[in-house]
Scaffold this active site. Sequence first.
Site, PDB file in Angstrom:
ATOM      1  N   ILE A   1      33.528  42.514  33.973  1.00  0.00           N
ATOM      2  CA  ILE A   1      32.447  41.869  34.723  1.00  0.00           C
ATOM      3  C   ILE A   1      32.948  41.380  36.079  1.00  0.00           C
ATOM      4  CG2 ILE A   1      31.022  41.259  32.750  1.00  0.00           C
ATOM      5  CD1 ILE A   1      33.121  38.562  34.238  1.00  0.00           C
ATOM      6  N   ALA A   2      34.270  41.395  36.284  1.00  0.00           N
ATOM      7  CA  ALA A   2      34.871  41.042  37.573  1.00  0.00           C
ATOM      8  C   ALA A   2      36.267  41.636  37.634  1.00  0.00           C
ATOM      9  CB  ALA A   2      34.935  39.526  37.759  1.00  0.00           C
ATOM     10  N   ALA A   3      36.684  42.027  38.833  1.00  0.00           N
ATOM     11  CA  ALA A   3      38.034  42.559  39.030  1.00  0.00           C
ATOM     12  C   ALA A   3      38.598  41.963  40.312  1.00  0.00           C
ATOM     13  CB  ALA A   3      38.015  44.081  39.113  1.00  0.00           C
ATOM     14  N   ALA A   4      39.747  41.303  40.211  1.00  0.00           N
ATOM     15  CA  ALA A   4      40.359  40.635  41.357  1.00  0.00           C
ATOM     16  C   ALA A   4      41.716  41.255  41.664  1.00  0.00           C
ATOM     17  CB  ALA A   4      40.472  39.138  41.095  1.00  0.00           C
ATOM     18  N   SER A   5      42.514  40.548  42.462  1.00  0.00           N
ATOM     19  CA  SER A   5      43.759  41.123  42.964  1.00  0.00           C
ATOM     20  C   SER A   5      44.786  41.361  41.869  1.00  0.00           C
ATOM     21  CB  SER A   5      44.351  40.207  44.039  1.00  0.00           C
ATOM     22  OG  SER A   5      44.554  38.907  43.519  1.00  0.00           O
ATOM     23  N   LEU A   6      44.860  40.450  40.888  1.00  0.00           N
ATOM     24  CA  LEU A   6      45.904  40.559  39.872  1.00  0.00           C
ATOM     25  C   LEU A   6      45.404  41.018  38.512  1.00  0.00           C
ATOM     26  CD1 LEU A   6      48.109  37.405  40.583  1.00  0.00           C
ATOM     27  CD2 LEU A   6      48.136  39.654  41.671  1.00  0.00           C
ATOM     28  N   GLY A   7      44.116  40.988  38.294  1.00  0.00           N
ATOM     29  CA  GLY A   7      43.613  41.369  36.974  1.00  0.00           C
ATOM     30  C   GLY A   7      42.115  41.547  36.976  1.00  0.00           C
TER      31      GLY A   7
ATOM     32  N   LYS B   1      41.006  37.778  30.495  1.00  0.00           N
ATOM     33  CA  LYS B   1      41.593  38.300  31.730  1.00  0.00           C
ATOM     34  C   LYS B   1      42.812  39.149  31.387  1.00  0.00           C
ATOM     35  CE  LYS B   1      43.364  35.465  34.913  1.00  0.00           C
ATOM     36  NZ  LYS B   1      43.442  34.582  36.103  1.00  0.00           N
TER      37      LYS B   1
ATOM     38  N   ASP C   1      44.806  28.090  45.511  1.00  0.00           N
ATOM     39  CA  ASP C   1      43.970  29.265  45.782  1.00  0.00           C
ATOM     40  C   ASP C   1      42.499  28.947  45.504  1.00  0.00           C
ATOM     41  OD1 ASP C   1      43.450  31.872  46.526  1.00  0.00           O
ATOM     42  OD2 ASP C   1      43.825  32.704  44.535  1.00  0.00           O
TER      43      ASP C   1
END
Length: 667
Positions: free
Chosen positions: A175-181, A197, A331
């Site tokens: 449902i979400a994808a970011a820089s590390l996972g 995650k 962050d």
Amino acid sequence: MNATSTPSRSIADVSQSSDTLPFIRTEDGMITSELALVPNQGDMTTLRYDPDLIAAYYRTRSLKVWRRTFGIFLPFLFFAVRLWWDRFTGNSVERQQQQAIHLREMLTNLGPAFIKIGQALSTRPDLVPPAYLEELTKLQDQLPPFPNEVAFQFIREELGKTPDQIYDEMSPMPIAAASLGQVYKAKLKTGETVAVKVQRPGLAGSIALDMFILRRLSGWAMKNIKQIRSNLVAIADELATRIFEEMDYTHEGHNAERFAELYGYLPEIYVPKIYWEYTGRRVLTMEWITGMKLTQLEAIRAQGIDATHLIEVGVQCSLRQLLEHGFFHADPHPGNLLAMPDGRLAYLDFGMMSEVEPYQRYGLIEAIVHLVNRDFEGLAQDYVNLGFLSPTMDLTPIIPAFAEVFNEALGASVAEINIKSITDKLSALMYEYPFQVPAFFALIIRSLVTLEGIAINVDPNFKVLSKAYPYVSKRLLTDPAPELRASLRDLLFKDGSFRWNRLENLLKNARDNSDYNLDQALDQAADYLFSDRGEFIRVSLVNEVVKGLDSLSQTAWRSISYGFRERVGLAVERPPLPPENQATLDHLKRVWNILRETRGFDQTKILSLIPRLLAKPETQKMGQQIFSDFGQRLAARLIREVLLKDDLEARRSTASVQPSAALTIVR
């Protein structure tokens, strides 16, 4: 909780490792590759950034390093050329959206380190055009996901079971994808809804190489660019250390629990629960939070939530992080701050955290106080204490430079101060004077600038520092730390005189802080006043009381004298109260009114302090000193105004008679 075991290896062994599996140092000092980190029973090891080992690994892989270096610089060069061409041909506006998409895709392809740069830029509407801002915002949680098969394999390796055995339900896609996972929504067998995650594959290798290149460039710049005086290598190491910690989800889980312990008591702050049974180094299972990003203003307002108030909540929480406990979220981009339907602010993603030492916290508070009060001499000393300037440096030329630069940034009032203007002005000073930015401060600046960027997006007129000063005022009035007591003393007393206007300013600002406790402030003020450290203030207070009594006695004597003369018809006009007496009375009235308007004011509690204070030996000693000093002043004035005055008048009378006598003799 699941864990890993790692074999001991030497640096020589490391240098011969696979190119695709760079080493890491674990918490117990062992060196291993990602391949060796497999599930096992026991205590979980923690990733550690070690620049020497990374250098040893990549020193024998020059081709790989140069290939990556060109892979970084060529896209940026190509992007710069495209921007220049669009400007040259007059198509900048028409092609802005396309260029924004190109920048987002370029940062995405360059990997996690550059994605984080884009995330930081996505919070700065005052720096980045709207078209770019919209695209960069997608870097927060809308990156391309990696295959489910890889994610499920990591879950199986870390937790020892397949996803079907652990979770009752699981979203078919992230449902979400970011820089590390990337994050999946799932439901445990016990019924709790959770966020799962899972870390991206090959992460350590990509980041280690980028940090190695960044570190080498920083070292080169420090040696060859004379204007750079800060330790860029230390700053790069600090950033890399936090990113490596962020790659260990067990570390993030512990950070979340510590954050909840320190700040979860605040009524409008929420920290999700960690499910340790389903957490490993590359998999984190935590409570699912329903909420909206702080940048989704329309959705937040549709829920009846005041977005500006939530920003203020975030600012107050950040102040406690930086200045009270020292454990802060480094962050805070919009994807990590959610407005919950019940109006609370939820913090997410505790991978990148940092700490501020006590002396640094007190130094920051003192710097804010000196900045707001335009005490540039004190501010220069704060920069020495914080490590920006050498203790041996002559501050004489720095003080007027501060005055010139910061007076322009500060404007007319505290409400006009913003973090960006201060950092911009400070950057200009660094080229002229030997400043150096301490490594610990880099993440603080990043956190504050990011937070201010979010605030500006919600309210363009929002000023972080104007919201911070009430908290700082509260700390100055209530914190018993010797450093802040000394700072309060220096703020209120100068050259033996009490600065009433600064006390009024402190009291006004402190009452605006939500957790300001007036009773506590009065109790701590009394305790400090009668402590060994409060001797200077007691001496100054005695002098102020004696001067006040002396002025009042003069006023009373003149009033009585003129009153008598009025009765016998000798006086026409009653003398006005001396200006210094009137000013003192006005200050006292304003202070009393401020106290009365402060939340929690109770006149009976204030009066109840008096017997306790009178019983103290220090009070009695002060009373004796006041009586003695005032008596001496009174006696001196009596001699001067009565005895010496009569003698002076007699001399004048004699002098006026002598010429007449001389004339008589002549005649």
